[in-house]
Design a protein around this motif. Sequence first.
Motif, short mmCIF file in Angstrom:
data_model
loop_
_atom_site.label_atom_id
_atom_site.label_comp_id
_atom_site.label_asym_id
_atom_site.label_seq_id
_atom_site.Cartn_x
_atom_site.Cartn_y
_atom_site.Cartn_z
N SER A 101 -7.85 10.61 -4.87
CA SER A 101 -7.71 9.11 -4.05
C SER A 101 -8.34 8.51 -5.58
O SER A 101 -9.14 9.52 -6.67
N GLY A 102 -7.26 7.20 -6.05
CA GLY A 102 -7.58 6.53 -7.34
C GLY A 102 -6.84 7.13 -8.28
O GLY A 102 -7.69 7.23 -9.44
N CYS A 103 -5.94 8.13 -8.65
CA CYS A 103 -5.29 8.24 -9.13
C CYS A 103 -4.43 8.14 -10.08
O CYS A 103 -3.28 7.75 -10.78
N GLY A 104 -3.43 6.93 -8.66
CA GLY A 104 -2.43 6.21 -9.26
C GLY A 104 -1.30 6.26 -8.01
O GLY A 104 0.08 5.81 -8.41
N LYS A 105 -1.30 7.32 -7.19
CA LYS A 105 0.05 7.49 -6.36
C LYS A 105 -0.13 6.09 -5.90
O LYS A 105 1.64 5.64 -5.42
N SER A 106 -0.39 5.33 -4.19
CA SER A 106 -0.11 4.03 -3.82
C SER A 106 0.37 3.00 -5.06
O SER A 106 1.19 2.69 -4.80
N THR A 107 -0.43 3.30 -6.26
CA THR A 107 -0.03 2.19 -6.75
C THR A 107 1.36 2.12 -8.39
O THR A 107 2.14 1.16 -7.34
N TYR A 108 1.84 3.43 -7.77
CA TYR A 108 3.15 4.01 -7.87
C TYR A 108 3.77 3.63 -7.31
O TYR A 108 5.25 3.14 -7.39
N LEU A 109 3.59 3.52 -6.02
CA LEU A 109 4.55 3.61 -4.95
C LEU A 109 4.92 2.31 -4.69
O LEU A 109 6.35 1.93 -4.55
N ARG A 110 3.50 1.32 -5.26
CA ARG A 110 3.95 -0.31 -5.06
C ARG A 110 4.58 -0.88 -6.06
O ARG A 110 5.37 -2.29 -5.42
#
Length: 271
Positions: A61-70
């Motif tokens: 969690s908090g490693c950048g996965k969802s940020t990259y997706l968005r």
Amino acid sequence: MSSQNSLPEQGLNLDKTAKNMTAEAKIITRNLDFFYGDFQALKNINAQIDAHTVTALIGPSGCGKSTYLRVLNRMNDLIEGAKVKGEVLIDGQNIYDKKLNINELRKNVGMVFQKPTPFPKSIFENVAYGLRVNGMTENLTERVEKSLKQAALWNEVKDNLKKSALGLSGGQQQRLCIARTIAIQPDIILMDEPTSALDPISASQIEDLIMELKERFTIIIVTHNMQQARRVSDKTAFFYLGDLEEYDETSRIFKSPASEKTQNYIRGKFG
């Protein structure tokens, strides 16, 4: 939101994750940095995602996965202080070009969220909503039916299309949201932990659906479920503290990862 719109080919600092980038890729990110104010959430991300594949994004969690997706449909634009540098190319076009039509981008790059989000409308109108908004009302009934069939939901709801979508089960609601997403005919579907709120049977149905949908769409899924990543994805990207630590064929990632961090994560030593 600010962006660095174009980088010259000469002198790009492409790392090991970018060795095999080609112009035929569906999505290419080059030297991608992303900031929330002063905090850097993504660091020099270089990756290629091919058409009609499923790519799993894994990591703590908090490693950048969802940020990259968005980043891929510019949803982060809505966050004050957000800033992106580098290039994100879809079909060869930099989606952070100032001339880009963001509405067209988001029509082409659909999003399915962690928690099902049906509208308080009928099942039919949930799917028809995006079609109406985008002026795609010709043969509306046929389009809705086709989308529900593609989402493997038609047989369960065909006799109840006028009933409220809120009466559906969680798994049915998520498939309805997928039907709503694919109704407007995107090329790419982003999924942010689409099964984490579902029971195992419903989650399995969504996984089966993902495998079917990749014949028509390019799919990127964020998941914390390592077994799910192994089952549904062609490639897996391991993010760690904002870095793309490793990106490879899923079978290779899980059998013989190159990075010790990747190995420790998929074996459950941290996460």
